[in-house]
Design a protein around this motif. Structure first.
Motif, PDB file in Angstrom:
ATOM      1  N   CYS A  52      50.316  79.613  44.952  1.00  0.00           N
ATOM      2  CA  CYS A  52      50.598  78.729  43.832  1.00  0.00           C
ATOM      3  C   CYS A  52      49.719  79.169  42.683  1.00  0.00           C
ATOM      4  O   CYS A  52      48.771  79.922  42.866  1.00  0.00           O
ATOM      5  N   GLN A  53      50.040  78.738  41.509  1.00  0.00           N
ATOM      6  CA  GLN A  53      49.307  79.223  40.356  1.00  0.00           C
ATOM      7  C   GLN A  53      47.890  78.673  40.336  1.00  0.00           C
ATOM      8  O   GLN A  53      47.606  77.580  40.800  1.00  0.00           O
ATOM      9  N   GLN A  54      46.990  79.455  39.785  1.00  0.00           N
ATOM     10  CA  GLN A  54      45.570  79.187  39.906  1.00  0.00           C
ATOM     11  C   GLN A  54      45.170  77.818  39.381  1.00  0.00           C
ATOM     12  O   GLN A  54      44.290  77.170  39.934  1.00  0.00           O
ATOM     13  N   ALA A  55      45.821  77.376  38.349  1.00  0.00           N
ATOM     14  CA  ALA A  55      45.427  76.109  37.747  1.00  0.00           C
ATOM     15  C   ALA A  55      45.686  74.922  38.655  1.00  0.00           C
ATOM     16  O   ALA A  55      45.241  73.818  38.382  1.00  0.00           O
ATOM     17  N   ALA A  56      46.401  75.153  39.744  1.00  0.00           N
ATOM     18  CA  ALA A  56      46.641  74.060  40.682  1.00  0.00           C
ATOM     19  C   ALA A  56      45.333  73.549  41.261  1.00  0.00           C
ATOM     20  O   ALA A  56      45.255  72.428  41.755  1.00  0.00           O
ATOM     21  N   PHE A  57      44.282  74.369  41.200  1.00  0.00           N
ATOM     22  CA  PHE A  57      43.014  73.980  41.783  1.00  0.00           C
ATOM     23  C   PHE A  57      42.073  73.332  40.765  1.00  0.00           C
ATOM     24  O   PHE A  57      40.967  72.952  41.096  1.00  0.00           O
ATOM     25  N   ALA A  58      42.525  73.240  39.522  1.00  0.00           N
ATOM     26  CA  ALA A  58      41.718  72.541  38.533  1.00  0.00           C
ATOM     27  C   ALA A  58      41.724  71.054  38.849  1.00  0.00           C
ATOM     28  O   ALA A  58      42.649  70.533  39.451  1.00  0.00           O
ATOM     29  N   ALA A  59      40.694  70.359  38.437  1.00  0.00           N
ATOM     30  CA  ALA A  59      40.612  68.931  38.723  1.00  0.00           C
ATOM     31  C   ALA A  59      41.763  68.199  38.058  1.00  0.00           C
ATOM     32  O   ALA A  59      41.910  68.238  36.835  1.00  0.00           O
ATOM     33  N   TYR A  95      46.988  64.187  43.163  1.00  0.00           N
ATOM     34  CA  TYR A  95      48.038  65.185  43.402  1.00  0.00           C
ATOM     35  C   TYR A  95      48.619  64.980  44.792  1.00  0.00           C
ATOM     36  O   TYR A  95      47.869  64.771  45.743  1.00  0.00           O
ATOM     37  N   PRO A  96      49.946  65.020  44.907  1.00  0.00           N
ATOM     38  CA  PRO A  96      50.943  65.176  43.840  1.00  0.00           C
ATOM     39  C   PRO A  96      51.429  63.818  43.340  1.00  0.00           C
ATOM     40  O   PRO A  96      51.645  62.907  44.123  1.00  0.00           O
ATOM     41  N   SER A  97      51.616  63.720  42.047  1.00  0.00           N
ATOM     42  CA  SER A  97      52.092  62.472  41.453  1.00  0.00           C
ATOM     43  C   SER A  97      53.569  62.539  41.103  1.00  0.00           C
ATOM     44  O   SER A  97      54.129  61.582  40.576  1.00  0.00           O
ATOM     45  N   LYS A  98      54.208  63.685  41.398  1.00  0.00           N
ATOM     46  CA  LYS A  98      55.640  63.861  41.156  1.00  0.00           C
ATOM     47  C   LYS A  98      56.156  64.910  42.141  1.00  0.00           C
ATOM     48  O   LYS A  98      55.357  65.575  42.820  1.00  0.00           O
ATOM     49  N   PRO A  99      57.473  65.078  42.263  1.00  0.00           N
ATOM     50  CA  PRO A  99      58.018  66.053  43.217  1.00  0.00           C
ATOM     51  C   PRO A  99      57.484  67.464  42.994  1.00  0.00           C
ATOM     52  O   PRO A  99      57.230  67.880  41.868  1.00  0.00           O
ATOM     53  N   LEU A 125      51.903  63.677  52.397  1.00  0.00           N
ATOM     54  CA  LEU A 125      51.379  63.347  51.069  1.00  0.00           C
ATOM     55  C   LEU A 125      52.165  62.252  50.363  1.00  0.00           C
ATOM     56  O   LEU A 125      51.772  61.821  49.275  1.00  0.00           O
ATOM     57  N   GLY A 126      53.275  61.827  50.956  1.00  0.00           N
ATOM     58  CA  GLY A 126      54.033  60.736  50.368  1.00  0.00           C
ATOM     59  C   GLY A 126      54.735  61.082  49.073  1.00  0.00           C
ATOM     60  O   GLY A 126      54.997  60.212  48.247  1.00  0.00           O
ATOM     61  N   GLN A 127      55.037  62.360  48.881  1.00  0.00           N
ATOM     62  CA  GLN A 127      55.748  62.807  47.688  1.00  0.00           C
ATOM     63  C   GLN A 127      56.797  63.830  48.114  1.00  0.00           C
ATOM     64  O   GLN A 127      56.648  64.508  49.129  1.00  0.00           O
ATOM     65  N   THR A 128      57.862  63.950  47.338  1.00  0.00           N
ATOM     66  CA  THR A 128      58.956  64.850  47.697  1.00  0.00           C
ATOM     67  C   THR A 128      58.598  66.306  47.421  1.00  0.00           C
ATOM     68  O   THR A 128      58.146  66.646  46.327  1.00  0.00           O
ATOM     69  N   TYR A 176      52.819  72.264  40.585  1.00  0.00           N
ATOM     70  CA  TYR A 176      54.049  71.621  41.034  1.00  0.00           C
ATOM     71  C   TYR A 176      55.183  72.613  41.287  1.00  0.00           C
ATOM     72  O   TYR A 176      56.298  72.213  41.605  1.00  0.00           O
ATOM     73  N   THR A 177      54.898  73.893  41.140  1.00  0.00           N
ATOM     74  CA  THR A 177      55.849  74.939  41.515  1.00  0.00           C
ATOM     75  C   THR A 177      55.098  75.943  42.376  1.00  0.00           C
ATOM     76  O   THR A 177      54.166  76.594  41.905  1.00  0.00           O
ATOM     77  N   ILE A 178      55.493  76.043  43.638  1.00  0.00           N
ATOM     78  CA  ILE A 178      54.787  76.865  44.622  1.00  0.00           C
ATOM     79  C   ILE A 178      55.722  77.961  45.123  1.00  0.00           C
ATOM     80  O   ILE A 178      56.912  77.729  45.323  1.00  0.00           O
ATOM     81  N   LEU A 179      55.187  79.139  45.322  1.00  0.00           N
ATOM     82  CA  LEU A 179      55.966  80.252  45.863  1.00  0.00           C
ATOM     83  C   LEU A 179      55.670  80.427  47.341  1.00  0.00           C
ATOM     84  O   LEU A 179      54.509  80.525  47.739  1.00  0.00           O
TER      85      LEU A 179
END
Length: 217
Positions: free
Chosen positions: A17-24, A29-33, A61-64, A90-93
């Motif tokens: 996943c993109q690096q910024a996913a690890f920023a605070a 997280y996740p608050s949306k699908p 995680l209770g999110q889609t 929110y976009t993972i490869l």
């Protein structure tokens, strides 16, 4: 070890996943699908792993978590799609060994795996096995080698892409045995196996996960 943890620890497919996913994050997280992008057609081993992981993450995680298949160009289309996505996690490869092999196969790529992606988890390890159409008159690897040498340029093998382990395994087999086989490229294991069973190609070297249902049938 909890069942979910064993799935994440079990693993040749890598998730990036993109690096910024690890920023605070500003919110939990996740608050949306969340979208999991797969570089191969539905029905193959990568697709199956993605859907299993998506289901478990949704429950945990209770999110889609939604799987999106973007086959083509040896999974580069999927990787480019994720690289162009916002850096919000929110976009993972769902990557594969092709993700690293493609760096050596293509002179120019619209992304840099070392800079644009961050590895998250190693998910699965699948051995590759050779399977042939049941009209090919062989019952062992040695019989196949003899048959292929007796029919030069008459054997067609399928793969799920240029940089896939299915292609490289078959090419390695050719180098080690001296047989000649013509390559037919598909956008995933599922369409390759469909054509194998239909007699349009003779042999496939693919993951055990993808081929076992047909072997047992």
């Amino acid at each position: 070890m909890k069942p979910f943890a064993s799935i994440l620890a079990a693993a040749t497919l890598s998730v990036f996943c993109q690096q910024a996913a690890f920023a605070a994050p500003e919110a939990a997280y996740p608050s949306k699908p969340v979208k999991i992008v797969v570089g191969y057609a539905p029905g193959g081993s990568s697709d199956a792993v993605a859907r299993l992981v998506a289901s478990r993450l949704s429950d945990k995680l209770g999110q889609t978590f939604v799987v999106e298949n973007r086959p083509g160009a040896a999974s580069n289309i999927a990787a480019a799609t994720v690289a162009r996505s916002p850096n919000d996690g929110y976009t993972i490869l769902l990557g594969s060994n092709a993700s690293t092999i493609n760096v050596s196969l293509y002179k120019e790529l619209p992304f840099d795996f070392q800079k644009d992606f961050e590895p998250v988890a190693l998910l699965t390890r699948f051995p590759n096995i050779m399977v042939v159409n049941n009209t090919v008159p062989v019952k062992s690897v040695q019989e196949f080698i003899n048959y292929a040498k007796a029919n030069p340029k008459g054997i067609f093998f399928a793969s799920s892409g240029a940089g896939s382990s299915t292609r490289l395994s078959a090419e390695l087999f050719k180098m080690m045995t001296g047989v000649e086989m013509e390559h037919v490229q598909y956008k995933g294991s599922a369409p390759a196996l469909v054509d194998l069973m239909g007699g349009n190609v003779d042999v496939v070297v693919d993951t055990l996960a993808a081929t076992l249902p047909q072997v047992r049938a």
